[in-house]
Scaffold this active site. Sequence first.
Site, PDB file in Angstrom:
ATOM      1  N   LYS A  78      62.254  44.380  64.125  1.00  0.00           N
ATOM      2  CA  LYS A  78      63.434  43.744  63.534  1.00  0.00           C
ATOM      3  C   LYS A  78      64.348  43.284  64.642  1.00  0.00           C
ATOM      4  O   LYS A  78      64.669  44.072  65.560  1.00  0.00           O
ATOM      5  CB  LYS A  78      64.181  44.765  62.641  1.00  0.00           C
ATOM      6  CG  LYS A  78      65.429  44.201  61.989  1.00  0.00           C
ATOM      7  CD  LYS A  78      65.103  43.455  60.712  1.00  0.00           C
ATOM      8  CE  LYS A  78      66.217  42.560  60.215  1.00  0.00           C
ATOM      9  NZ  LYS A  78      66.154  41.177  60.754  1.00  0.00           N
ATOM     10  N   ASN A 130      79.394  33.216  65.238  1.00  0.00           N
ATOM     11  CA  ASN A 130      79.366  34.155  64.116  1.00  0.00           C
ATOM     12  C   ASN A 130      80.096  35.469  64.433  1.00  0.00           C
ATOM     13  O   ASN A 130      80.939  35.924  63.661  1.00  0.00           O
ATOM     14  CB  ASN A 130      77.896  34.423  63.732  1.00  0.00           C
ATOM     15  CG  ASN A 130      77.791  35.467  62.648  1.00  0.00           C
ATOM     16  OD1 ASN A 130      77.587  36.647  62.915  1.00  0.00           O
ATOM     17  ND2 ASN A 130      77.974  35.053  61.407  1.00  0.00           N
ATOM     18  N   GLN A 132      67.376  46.218  71.362  1.00  0.00           N
ATOM     19  CA  GLN A 132      67.302  46.270  69.898  1.00  0.00           C
ATOM     20  C   GLN A 132      66.615  47.560  69.421  1.00  0.00           C
ATOM     21  O   GLN A 132      66.966  48.091  68.363  1.00  0.00           O
ATOM     22  CB  GLN A 132      66.535  45.039  69.389  1.00  0.00           C
ATOM     23  CG  GLN A 132      66.776  44.711  67.928  1.00  0.00           C
ATOM     24  CD  GLN A 132      68.055  43.905  67.683  1.00  0.00           C
ATOM     25  OE1 GLN A 132      68.333  42.969  68.411  1.00  0.00           O
ATOM     26  NE2 GLN A 132      68.811  44.268  66.669  1.00  0.00           N
ATOM     27  N   SER A 171      71.397  43.564  57.904  1.00  0.00           N
ATOM     28  CA  SER A 171      70.102  42.903  57.698  1.00  0.00           C
ATOM     29  C   SER A 171      69.148  43.856  56.985  1.00  0.00           C
ATOM     30  O   SER A 171      68.399  43.455  56.089  1.00  0.00           O
ATOM     31  CB  SER A 171      69.486  42.512  59.043  1.00  0.00           C
ATOM     32  OG  SER A 171      70.015  41.303  59.508  1.00  0.00           O
ATOM     33  N   LYS A 209      62.581  40.807  69.262  1.00  0.00           N
ATOM     34  CA  LYS A 209      63.498  39.681  69.480  1.00  0.00           C
ATOM     35  C   LYS A 209      62.666  38.442  69.764  1.00  0.00           C
ATOM     36  O   LYS A 209      61.523  38.556  70.225  1.00  0.00           O
ATOM     37  CB  LYS A 209      64.409  39.973  70.690  1.00  0.00           C
ATOM     38  CG  LYS A 209      65.681  39.157  70.700  1.00  0.00           C
ATOM     39  CD  LYS A 209      66.752  39.804  69.839  1.00  0.00           C
ATOM     40  CE  LYS A 209      67.969  38.935  69.707  1.00  0.00           C
ATOM     41  NZ  LYS A 209      69.088  39.680  69.084  1.00  0.00           N
ATOM     42  N   LYS A 234      69.413  50.203  69.426  1.00  0.00           N
ATOM     43  CA  LYS A 234      70.456  49.822  68.465  1.00  0.00           C
ATOM     44  C   LYS A 234      69.973  50.118  67.044  1.00  0.00           C
ATOM     45  O   LYS A 234      70.674  50.752  66.247  1.00  0.00           O
ATOM     46  CB  LYS A 234      70.741  48.325  68.621  1.00  0.00           C
ATOM     47  CG  LYS A 234      71.823  47.791  67.714  1.00  0.00           C
ATOM     48  CD  LYS A 234      71.832  46.280  67.618  1.00  0.00           C
ATOM     49  CE  LYS A 234      71.915  45.573  68.955  1.00  0.00           C
ATOM     50  NZ  LYS A 234      72.228  44.130  68.812  1.00  0.00           N
ATOM     51  N   GLY A 249      69.104  35.840  62.733  1.00  0.00           N
ATOM     52  CA  GLY A 249      69.811  34.930  63.633  1.00  0.00           C
ATOM     53  C   GLY A 249      70.270  35.597  64.922  1.00  0.00           C
ATOM     54  O   GLY A 249      70.227  36.813  65.068  1.00  0.00           O
ATOM     55  N   ASP A 250      70.705  34.776  65.847  1.00  0.00           N
ATOM     56  CA  ASP A 250      71.360  35.189  67.095  1.00  0.00           C
ATOM     57  C   ASP A 250      72.013  33.896  67.603  1.00  0.00           C
ATOM     58  O   ASP A 250      72.267  32.981  66.805  1.00  0.00           O
ATOM     59  CB  ASP A 250      70.339  35.769  68.089  1.00  0.00           C
ATOM     60  CG  ASP A 250      71.007  36.526  69.242  1.00  0.00           C
ATOM     61  OD1 ASP A 250      71.412  37.685  69.056  1.00  0.00           O
ATOM     62  OD2 ASP A 250      71.178  35.941  70.346  1.00  0.00           O
ATOM     63  N   THR A 267      78.448  41.546  61.608  1.00  0.00           N
ATOM     64  CA  THR A 267      78.496  41.958  63.021  1.00  0.00           C
ATOM     65  C   THR A 267      79.949  42.050  63.484  1.00  0.00           C
ATOM     66  O   THR A 267      80.358  43.031  64.118  1.00  0.00           O
ATOM     67  CB  THR A 267      77.695  40.995  63.915  1.00  0.00           C
ATOM     68  OG1 THR A 267      76.412  40.780  63.329  1.00  0.00           O
ATOM     69  CG2 THR A 267      77.526  41.561  65.310  1.00  0.00           C
TER      70      THR A 267
HETATM   71  P1  NDP Z   1      76.668  31.933  67.932  1.00  0.00           P
HETATM   72  O1  NDP Z   1      75.670  30.937  68.394  1.00  0.00           O
HETATM   73  O2  NDP Z   1      77.139  31.895  66.529  1.00  0.00           O
HETATM   74  O3  NDP Z   1      77.963  31.887  68.856  1.00  0.00           O
HETATM   75  C1  NDP Z   1      77.898  32.068  70.230  1.00  0.00           C
HETATM   76  C2  NDP Z   1      79.246  31.664  70.814  1.00  0.00           C
HETATM   77  O4  NDP Z   1      79.295  31.957  72.183  1.00  0.00           O
HETATM   78  C3  NDP Z   1      79.492  30.166  70.674  1.00  0.00           C
HETATM   79  O5  NDP Z   1      80.880  29.933  70.510  1.00  0.00           O
HETATM   80  C4  NDP Z   1      79.001  29.624  72.005  1.00  0.00           C
HETATM   81  O6  NDP Z   1      79.620  28.409  72.373  1.00  0.00           O
HETATM   82  C5  NDP Z   1      79.381  30.747  72.948  1.00  0.00           C
HETATM   83  N1  NDP Z   1      78.396  30.854  74.022  1.00  0.00           N
HETATM   84  C6  NDP Z   1      77.081  31.062  73.919  1.00  0.00           C
HETATM   85  N2  NDP Z   1      76.487  31.058  75.110  1.00  0.00           N
HETATM   86  C7  NDP Z   1      77.460  30.827  75.986  1.00  0.00           C
HETATM   87  C8  NDP Z   1      77.473  30.707  77.376  1.00  0.00           C
HETATM   88  N3  NDP Z   1      76.352  30.824  78.121  1.00  0.00           N
HETATM   89  N4  NDP Z   1      78.662  30.496  77.970  1.00  0.00           N
HETATM   90  C9  NDP Z   1      79.784  30.378  77.221  1.00  0.00           C
HETATM   91  N5  NDP Z   1      79.838  30.475  75.884  1.00  0.00           N
HETATM   92  C10 NDP Z   1      78.687  30.704  75.295  1.00  0.00           C
HETATM   93  O7  NDP Z   1      76.032  33.364  68.272  1.00  0.00           O
HETATM   94  P2  NDP Z   1      76.502  34.794  67.751  1.00  0.00           P
HETATM   95  O8  NDP Z   1      77.957  34.818  67.504  1.00  0.00           O
HETATM   96  O9  NDP Z   1      75.558  35.175  66.677  1.00  0.00           O
HETATM   97  O10 NDP Z   1      76.136  35.698  69.009  1.00  0.00           O
HETATM   98  C11 NDP Z   1      77.105  36.040  70.018  1.00  0.00           C
HETATM   99  C12 NDP Z   1      76.637  37.281  70.739  1.00  0.00           C
HETATM  100  O11 NDP Z   1      76.525  38.369  69.799  1.00  0.00           O
HETATM  101  C13 NDP Z   1      75.266  37.195  71.399  1.00  0.00           C
HETATM  102  O12 NDP Z   1      75.263  38.006  72.555  1.00  0.00           O
HETATM  103  C14 NDP Z   1      74.328  37.817  70.350  1.00  0.00           C
HETATM  104  O13 NDP Z   1      73.153  38.314  70.932  1.00  0.00           O
HETATM  105  C15 NDP Z   1      75.239  38.938  69.839  1.00  0.00           C
HETATM  106  N6  NDP Z   1      74.910  39.497  68.536  1.00  0.00           N
HETATM  107  C16 NDP Z   1      74.805  38.700  67.427  1.00  0.00           C
HETATM  108  C17 NDP Z   1      74.555  39.265  66.196  1.00  0.00           C
HETATM  109  C18 NDP Z   1      74.494  38.454  64.947  1.00  0.00           C
HETATM  110  O14 NDP Z   1      74.331  39.048  63.865  1.00  0.00           O
HETATM  111  N7  NDP Z   1      74.660  37.154  64.993  1.00  0.00           N
HETATM  112  C19 NDP Z   1      74.349  40.712  66.040  1.00  0.00           C
HETATM  113  C20 NDP Z   1      74.572  41.457  67.268  1.00  0.00           C
HETATM  114  C21 NDP Z   1      74.831  40.854  68.447  1.00  0.00           C
HETATM  115  P3  NDP Z   1      79.333  27.036  71.582  1.00  0.00           P
HETATM  116  O15 NDP Z   1      80.187  27.108  70.348  1.00  0.00           O
HETATM  117  O16 NDP Z   1      79.774  25.978  72.525  1.00  0.00           O
HETATM  118  O17 NDP Z   1      77.878  27.008  71.285  1.00  0.00           O
HETATM  119  O1  2IT Z   2      71.383  41.346  68.265  1.00  0.00           O
HETATM  120  C1  2IT Z   2      71.319  41.590  67.043  1.00  0.00           C
HETATM  121  O2  2IT Z   2      71.390  42.734  66.604  1.00  0.00           O
HETATM  122  C2  2IT Z   2      71.132  40.448  66.133  1.00  0.00           C
HETATM  123  N1  2IT Z   2      71.117  39.306  66.598  1.00  0.00           N
HETATM  124  C3  2IT Z   2      70.930  40.678  64.668  1.00  0.00           C
HETATM  125  C4  2IT Z   2      69.522  41.085  64.389  1.00  0.00           C
HETATM  126  C5  2IT Z   2      69.155  41.184  62.933  1.00  0.00           C
HETATM  127  O3  2IT Z   2      67.950  41.415  62.706  1.00  0.00           O
HETATM  128  O4  2IT Z   2      69.988  41.059  62.045  1.00  0.00           O
END
Ligand code: NDP
Ligand code: 2IT
Length: 453
Positions: A92, A242, A113, A385, A128, A116, A167-168, A211
Amino acid sequence: MSFKPSHNKTLSAISAKFPEQAEFNQAVSEVFSSLEPLLKKEPKYEKYNILERITNPERQIIFRVTWVDDNGVIRTNTGYRVQFSSAIGPYKGGLRFHPSVNLSIVKFLGFEQIFKNSLTGLAIGGGKGGSDFDPKGKSDGEIMRFCQAFMNELFKHIGATKDVPAGDIGVGGREIGFLYGKYKQLTNLYEGVLTGKGLNWGGSLARTEATGYGSVYFAQNILEKYRLGFEGKVCTVSGAGNVAIYTIEKLLHIGALPVTCSDSFGMIYDENGIDVHALKEIKEVKKTSLKEYLKYRPQAVYTPLSEYPKGRNLIWSIPCFAAFPSATQNELNLEDIKELHKNGCKLVNEGANMPSTLDAIAYMLENKIFFGPAKAANAGGVATSQLEMSQNAGMTSWSFAEVDSKLKGIMKHIFDLSYETSREFDDDGNIMLGANIAGFRKVADSMIEQGIL
Ligand code: NDP
Ligand code: 2IT
C-alpha cells in the site's frame, strides 16, 4: 534525546551497492539510527538478518510508458512500482508523478511507507510507485492518455488484496480517476484497487482532507502532552498541494494562524492568515501559480523562488510557533532549523515525506524542539486509504464524521504508541525513535513468524 548517524554494516553495504541512491540511503540511515537500542536488547533481529531483508524490496517493477501528446508526438517515460514489504498486509502506498522521480526516490518512499503503515495499527504492507512524467502544463487529454498508458503495465501487478496504489505529488483525484477507469476496462473488475477515488464511485469521505487534518491532529497530541495548544499561534506551512491545503484548513478550524504556503515557483506570506478558499480555487480548480493569490488578497507578499537566499527555503525565515513542511523531501535543512529556532519555533511537524535533512533532525532533538516525524505525523492519509479499502470490501460507506473520528483515533494511537515506545527505551519524548522502533518491531516480528522468505 539524541541522534547519532548509524554505522551499521547493512547501511555500509547499501551505500556501497547503491551509492547513487542518496534519498534511499538517507531514509535507511534515519531508521537504523533509531533501531540501535532495540537491536541491542533483542538479538533475534540480527539472527534472522532482518535489516538486510527489510531493506531489499520484495519486488521492483520498472517499465516503459509510451503515450501521444496533443501535437501527435510519441513520448516515453519510465514507470516504477516498488513492492517493498507484504509482511503485515497487501502493498500500500502512493504514486508520484514528478520529473525528479527515479529509483532512489521511489525506494525511499516505499521503505518509509512500511513503517508508517505499520504504525497505523492497520493491516497494510509498504509500497510506492510513480513516474518521471511531468504533469505541469499538460492538458487533461494528455494526463488521461499518460495515466492509461501507465496502467497498461501496472494493472498486471496490482489488485484489491495484492497492491493498492493511491496519490502522492502530482497524482490527485483526476489522475486516480483515469487510472481506475483503465484498470476496470483491462480487468473487468470493480474493486478497491486504488484509494483516493471519486465519491461517486467508491471513494471515502474525508480521504481528500485526511493527510493534512491528520498532521494537525498529530501535532495537537504532541502539544497536549506538554499542556500546550494552538489557539492564536502563528504557523508556517510549505507546499500548496493536497497536504498543505488541508493542514492550513484544519489549523484555521482550531484557531491557529497559518501565514504561509508555497509552490514550485515561490511563496506567499499573508500575515492575516491564509485564505484557504482562494488557495483551493487557485490550486485545485485553476491548477495555476500561487502568484494568483495576490488577486484575492493584495496585501499578501509573494516572493519568487529566484529571490530565495541560496540553499535556503525562505518560508523557514518567517517567525512562527510551529512549522509544517508539507511540500517535498529535504526542504528544511540545518540553516533553516537554526533560523526557525532563533525566531522561537517550538514544533516541527512533517506533513511531507522526509522533508527535514538528517542534520536538521539532529539539531531539533539536541535543542528540544518538538518534532513530529513524517512516518507518524503524515500517516493519516494512508490510514484513511485503508478505511476506504475497508468500506469498499464491505460494500458500504461511512459519513464524513465517522471517518474523521476514526482518523482522530488513529492519530492518537500513533502518538501514544510512539511516545510509550520512546519511554520503553529511556529516550522520553523522542517520537522519532519511538515511531521507528514501534513501526519496525511489528513488521520484523511478522517476518520472523512467517519463516525465511
Ligand atoms: P501535491 O502534488 O498535491 O502538492 C505538492 C506541493 O508541493 C505543490 O504545491 C508543489 O508545487 C510543491 N512541490 C512539489 N515538489 C516541489 C519541489 N521540488 N520544490 C518546491 N515545491 C514543490 O502533493 P501532496 O500534497 O500530496 O504531497 C506533498 C508531500 O506530502 C509529499 O512529500 C508527499 O509524499 C507527502 N504525503 C502525501 C500524502 C497524500 O495523501 N497526498 C500522504 C502522506 C505524505 P506546485 O503546485 O508548483 O506543483
Ligand atoms: O506517503 C503517503 O503515505 C501517501 N502518499 C498516501 C498513500 C496512500 O496509500 O494513501
